[in-house]
Design a protein around this motif. Sequence first.
Motif, short mmCIF file in Angstrom:
data_model
loop_
_atom_site.label_atom_id
_atom_site.label_comp_id
_atom_site.label_asym_id
_atom_site.label_seq_id
_atom_site.Cartn_x
_atom_site.Cartn_y
_atom_site.Cartn_z
N TRP A 129 -39.93 100.07 -3.65
CA TRP A 129 -40.42 101.40 -3.94
C TRP A 129 -39.63 102.45 -3.16
O TRP A 129 -39.26 102.24 -2.00
N GLY A 130 -39.37 103.57 -3.80
CA GLY A 130 -38.65 104.65 -3.16
C GLY A 130 -39.60 105.70 -2.60
O GLY A 130 -40.82 105.52 -2.58
N ALA A 131 -39.02 106.81 -2.17
CA ALA A 131 -39.78 107.93 -1.63
C ALA A 131 -39.20 109.22 -2.21
O ALA A 131 -38.17 109.21 -2.89
N ALA A 132 -39.84 110.33 -1.94
CA ALA A 132 -39.39 111.61 -2.46
C ALA A 132 -39.64 112.71 -1.44
O ALA A 132 -40.42 112.54 -0.49
N VAL A 133 -38.95 113.83 -1.63
CA VAL A 133 -39.17 115.01 -0.80
C VAL A 133 -39.42 116.21 -1.72
O VAL A 133 -38.87 116.29 -2.81
N GLU A 134 -40.27 117.12 -1.25
CA GLU A 134 -40.53 118.36 -1.98
C GLU A 134 -40.47 119.51 -0.99
O GLU A 134 -40.80 119.35 0.19
N GLY A 135 -40.04 120.66 -1.48
CA GLY A 135 -39.98 121.82 -0.61
C GLY A 135 -39.56 123.06 -1.36
O GLY A 135 -39.65 123.12 -2.59
N ASN A 136 -39.09 124.05 -0.62
CA ASN A 136 -38.68 125.32 -1.20
C ASN A 136 -37.38 125.78 -0.58
O ASN A 136 -37.10 125.52 0.59
N VAL A 137 -36.59 126.49 -1.40
CA VAL A 137 -35.34 127.09 -0.93
C VAL A 137 -35.48 128.60 -1.02
O VAL A 137 -35.86 129.15 -2.07
#
Length: 204
Positions: A48-56
């Motif tokens: 299983w992988g992972a993810a990142v979320e955010g804002n620029v």
Amino acid sequence: YALADDAGNYALAAVKPGDDLLVRAAGALDAWIVVKPDGAAPTAALRWGAAVEGNVAAGGAAAPGAVVVARKAAVGPCARLRLQYGADPDAKTFARAEGAFRAAGLDPRCVYEIEASFPGFAPATVAAGPFEPRTTRRGIAIALERGAAIVGHVVDREGRPVGGAKLVAARLAAGDAGRSPLEGPQEAARALSDGGGAFRLADL
């Protein structure tokens, strides 16, 4: 290609011993398997992988369309992979209208450099990882500042303008915590001189 059934079984025709097969599933890391001498393919054990979320944000405002890439850092448990396979992005995405982004398919074991770039602004990088498998690291904020530029002219020994010369501006590894000195300078911008020898290296 073939789709696996609910039990994970699949059948793929026209393969021969030694062929490499790419196995891909939503939320999992890609895996490569090799067809056996008898023509059978081994079981693919996906992780299983992972993810990142955010804002620029660029200059304090949302940066829609900003390019966001994730690269394994040359520090931490995946440093060897970075040095072995180079600094090509492991994931690439674009910020939405409000500047939000999501990059998935990351190896949970690794530390990543999450870099954002936007026209007229200098790229910026933040570090993230390691992660828990099947999780999303949220709240990653990347703030971009107005970039600088280098302008000049390329001439030959007689002082005549040289058109079509390739120029590259590079960041030194010494000030880049996610990089190894073994990798050398990292390209920051490139340009070609025009017919009059003039060039501009922007977004530095």
